[in-house]
Design a protein around this motif. Sequence first.
Motif, PDB file in Angstrom:
ATOM      1  N   GLU A  49       0.754  -1.289  -0.025  1.00 34.33           N
ATOM      2  CA  GLU A  49       0.131   0.021  -0.182  1.00 34.33           C
ATOM      3  C   GLU A  49       0.790   1.256   0.129  1.00 34.33           C
ATOM      4  O   GLU A  49       0.413   2.347  -0.711  1.00 34.33           O
ATOM      5  CB  GLU A  49      -1.009  -0.043   1.237  1.00 34.33           C
ATOM      6  CG  GLU A  49      -2.089  -0.989   1.170  1.00 34.33           C
ATOM      7  CD  GLU A  49      -2.778  -0.946   2.411  1.00 34.33           C
ATOM      8  OE1 GLU A  49      -2.742  -0.210   3.118  1.00 34.33           O
ATOM      9  OE2 GLU A  49      -3.871  -1.697   2.253  1.00 34.33           O
ATOM     10  N   LEU A  68     -16.034   7.745   5.119  1.00 32.73           N
ATOM     11  CA  LEU A  68     -14.879   6.932   5.506  1.00 32.73           C
ATOM     12  C   LEU A  68     -13.827   8.149   6.063  1.00 32.73           C
ATOM     13  O   LEU A  68     -13.540   8.936   5.377  1.00 32.73           O
ATOM     14  CB  LEU A  68     -14.116   6.374   4.231  1.00 32.73           C
ATOM     15  CG  LEU A  68     -14.767   5.229   3.744  1.00 32.73           C
ATOM     16  CD1 LEU A  68     -13.692   4.620   2.588  1.00 32.73           C
ATOM     17  CD2 LEU A  68     -14.513   3.980   5.238  1.00 32.73           C
ATOM     18  N   GLY A  83      -7.874   6.538   7.076  1.00 31.35           N
ATOM     19  CA  GLY A  83      -7.611   5.454   7.333  1.00 31.35           C
ATOM     20  C   GLY A  83      -8.493   4.157   7.748  1.00 31.35           C
ATOM     21  O   GLY A  83      -8.147   3.078   7.920  1.00 31.35           O
ATOM     22  N   THR A 131     -11.916   1.596   6.859  1.00 28.25           N
ATOM     23  CA  THR A 131     -12.299   0.772   5.797  1.00 28.25           C
ATOM     24  C   THR A 131     -13.735   0.474   5.991  1.00 28.25           C
ATOM     25  O   THR A 131     -14.451   0.745   7.036  1.00 28.25           O
ATOM     26  CB  THR A 131     -11.353  -0.514   6.049  1.00 28.25           C
ATOM     27  OG1 THR A 131     -11.655  -1.198   7.286  1.00 28.25           O
ATOM     28  CG2 THR A 131      -9.786  -0.243   5.973  1.00 28.25           C
ATOM     29  N   GLU A 151     -16.990  -2.358   3.995  1.00 31.44           N
ATOM     30  CA  GLU A 151     -17.122  -3.199   2.669  1.00 31.44           C
ATOM     31  C   GLU A 151     -18.721  -3.114   2.502  1.00 31.44           C
ATOM     32  O   GLU A 151     -19.738  -2.895   3.349  1.00 31.44           O
ATOM     33  CB  GLU A 151     -17.155  -4.635   3.431  1.00 31.44           C
ATOM     34  CG  GLU A 151     -15.573  -5.083   3.548  1.00 31.44           C
ATOM     35  CD  GLU A 151     -15.298  -6.476   3.840  1.00 31.44           C
ATOM     36  OE1 GLU A 151     -15.341  -6.812   4.929  1.00 31.44           O
ATOM     37  OE2 GLU A 151     -15.603  -7.391   2.737  1.00 31.44           O
ATOM     38  N   VAL A 209      -9.628   6.783  -2.752  1.00 34.05           N
ATOM     39  CA  VAL A 209      -9.860   5.789  -2.207  1.00 34.05           C
ATOM     40  C   VAL A 209      -9.191   4.363  -2.772  1.00 34.05           C
ATOM     41  O   VAL A 209      -8.832   4.743  -3.864  1.00 34.05           O
ATOM     42  CB  VAL A 209     -11.080   5.218  -1.895  1.00 34.05           C
ATOM     43  CG1 VAL A 209     -11.881   6.278  -0.858  1.00 34.05           C
ATOM     44  CG2 VAL A 209     -12.038   5.262  -3.373  1.00 34.05           C
ATOM     45  N   ASN A 210      -8.799   3.421  -2.118  1.00 37.56           N
ATOM     46  CA  ASN A 210      -8.346   2.161  -2.629  1.00 37.56           C
ATOM     47  C   ASN A 210      -9.419   1.142  -2.381  1.00 37.56           C
ATOM     48  O   ASN A 210     -10.051   1.534  -1.501  1.00 37.56           O
ATOM     49  CB  ASN A 210      -7.035   1.724  -1.689  1.00 37.56           C
ATOM     50  CG  ASN A 210      -5.933   2.559  -1.912  1.00 37.56           C
ATOM     51  OD1 ASN A 210      -5.791   3.457  -2.663  1.00 37.56           O
ATOM     52  ND2 ASN A 210      -4.744   2.437  -1.212  1.00 37.56           N
ATOM     53  N   TRP A 263     -13.421  -1.101   0.772  1.00 40.87           N
ATOM     54  CA  TRP A 263     -12.839   0.372   0.630  1.00 40.87           C
ATOM     55  C   TRP A 263     -11.840   0.674   1.819  1.00 40.87           C
ATOM     56  O   TRP A 263     -11.962   0.085   2.911  1.00 40.87           O
ATOM     57  CB  TRP A 263     -13.803   1.112   0.616  1.00 40.87           C
ATOM     58  CG  TRP A 263     -15.234   0.949  -0.071  1.00 40.87           C
ATOM     59  CD1 TRP A 263     -16.230   0.063   0.158  1.00 40.87           C
ATOM     60  CD2 TRP A 263     -15.193   1.436  -1.667  1.00 40.87           C
ATOM     61  NE1 TRP A 263     -16.837  -0.042  -1.006  1.00 40.87           N
ATOM     62  CE2 TRP A 263     -16.567   0.723  -2.068  1.00 40.87           C
ATOM     63  CE3 TRP A 263     -14.366   2.030  -2.347  1.00 40.87           C
ATOM     64  CZ2 TRP A 263     -16.854   1.142  -3.407  1.00 40.87           C
ATOM     65  CZ3 TRP A 263     -15.015   2.197  -3.618  1.00 40.87           C
ATOM     66  CH2 TRP A 263     -16.203   1.754  -4.351  1.00 40.87           C
ATOM     67  N   ARG A 264     -10.821   1.513   1.392  1.00 46.10           N
ATOM     68  CA  ARG A 264     -10.084   2.076   2.395  1.00 46.10           C
ATOM     69  C   ARG A 264      -9.612   3.580   1.871  1.00 46.10           C
ATOM     70  O   ARG A 264      -9.198   3.928   0.829  1.00 46.10           O
ATOM     71  CB  ARG A 264      -8.577   1.324   2.390  1.00 46.10           C
ATOM     72  CG  ARG A 264      -7.587   1.736   3.501  1.00 46.10           C
ATOM     73  CD  ARG A 264      -6.322   1.076   3.393  1.00 46.10           C
ATOM     74  NE  ARG A 264      -6.532  -0.426   3.447  1.00 46.10           N
ATOM     75  CZ  ARG A 264      -6.444  -0.757   4.845  1.00 46.10           C
ATOM     76  NH1 ARG A 264      -6.172  -0.120   5.937  1.00 46.10           N
ATOM     77  NH2 ARG A 264      -6.349  -2.109   4.990  1.00 46.10           N
ATOM     78  N   ASN A 265      -9.865   4.588   3.025  1.00 39.73           N
ATOM     79  CA  ASN A 265      -9.386   5.736   3.022  1.00 39.73           C
ATOM     80  C   ASN A 265      -7.939   5.884   3.326  1.00 39.73           C
ATOM     81  O   ASN A 265      -7.518   5.749   4.435  1.00 39.73           O
ATOM     82  CB  ASN A 265     -10.416   6.512   3.899  1.00 39.73           C
ATOM     83  CG  ASN A 265      -9.731   8.309   3.539  1.00 39.73           C
ATOM     84  OD1 ASN A 265      -9.167   8.464   2.812  1.00 39.73           O
ATOM     85  ND2 ASN A 265     -10.766   9.111   4.097  1.00 39.73           N
ATOM     86  N   ARG A 266      -6.842   6.162   2.091  1.00 37.28           N
ATOM     87  CA  ARG A 266      -5.436   6.426   2.390  1.00 37.28           C
ATOM     88  C   ARG A 266      -5.368   7.940   2.482  1.00 37.28           C
ATOM     89  O   ARG A 266      -4.057   8.326   2.553  1.00 37.28           O
ATOM     90  CB  ARG A 266      -4.825   5.714   1.284  1.00 37.28           C
ATOM     91  CG  ARG A 266      -4.983   4.536   1.070  1.00 37.28           C
ATOM     92  CD  ARG A 266      -4.562   3.495   2.501  1.00 37.28           C
ATOM     93  NE  ARG A 266      -3.024   3.612   2.390  1.00 37.28           N
ATOM     94  CZ  ARG A 266      -2.194   3.297   3.278  1.00 37.28           C
ATOM     95  NH1 ARG A 266      -2.872   2.738   4.531  1.00 37.28           N
ATOM     96  NH2 ARG A 266      -0.884   3.183   3.146  1.00 37.28           N
TER      97      ARG A 266
END
Length: 207
Positions: free
Chosen positions: A68, A113, A116, A118, A120, A142-143, A182-185
């Motif tokens: 990541e 989000l 950091g 996540t 689904e 987002v990733n 989903w992930r907020n980076r």
Amino acid sequence: MNNAPKPNIEDLPTKAQLFRSSIIAGVGAVVILVTVYLPAEHAIDPTGVGRVLGLTEMGEIKVQLAEEAEADRLLDEQRARDQSSSVLDAVFGLFVGTAHAQEAWRDEVTFTLEPGATAEIKMTMEAGNVVDYAWTATGGRVNFDLHAHSGGKSVDYERGAGKTSGEGSIEAPFAGDHGWFWRNRDSTPITMTIRLRGEYSDVIETY
């Protein structure tokens, strides 16, 4: 000036003893490498000892974080080269969201989000079912991983990093829950909006 006493020949290790000590040290190093270092650092566990000791899970986390971090670095470089691409993605995402809103979406899921965090979102589908989707991320990037797994079967539809929108359709090759992780980076909260229509019996939301 005093001279140091010379050691007796009998007190020195023989070549056989030195060779045996080297072999023992080498075997010990290999054992530590295979059972401790490889599982803890690279999630490689050929003996299974690392899994028992909890080291393999630690290695899997390190590998995921490294992947990541590398993806984030590449995305930052790309954004520096072409700032206008993010603007075009946002405009396109707005256009897609507006166009599909006029086509009677069956469900719309909205959530926030935090940095950091996540989430689904998955649809319960039967084999052969088709679902259309369109989503937008407002306030950041987002990733995501669009996938499914059930009964020993798995499918990876699409993965993305640093995205602000997307749209398309999926056809389920087997029955189960199909959808996104989903992930907020980014460092700011992101509002996610996901629109769905098609053949599914339920929408499962996990935050």
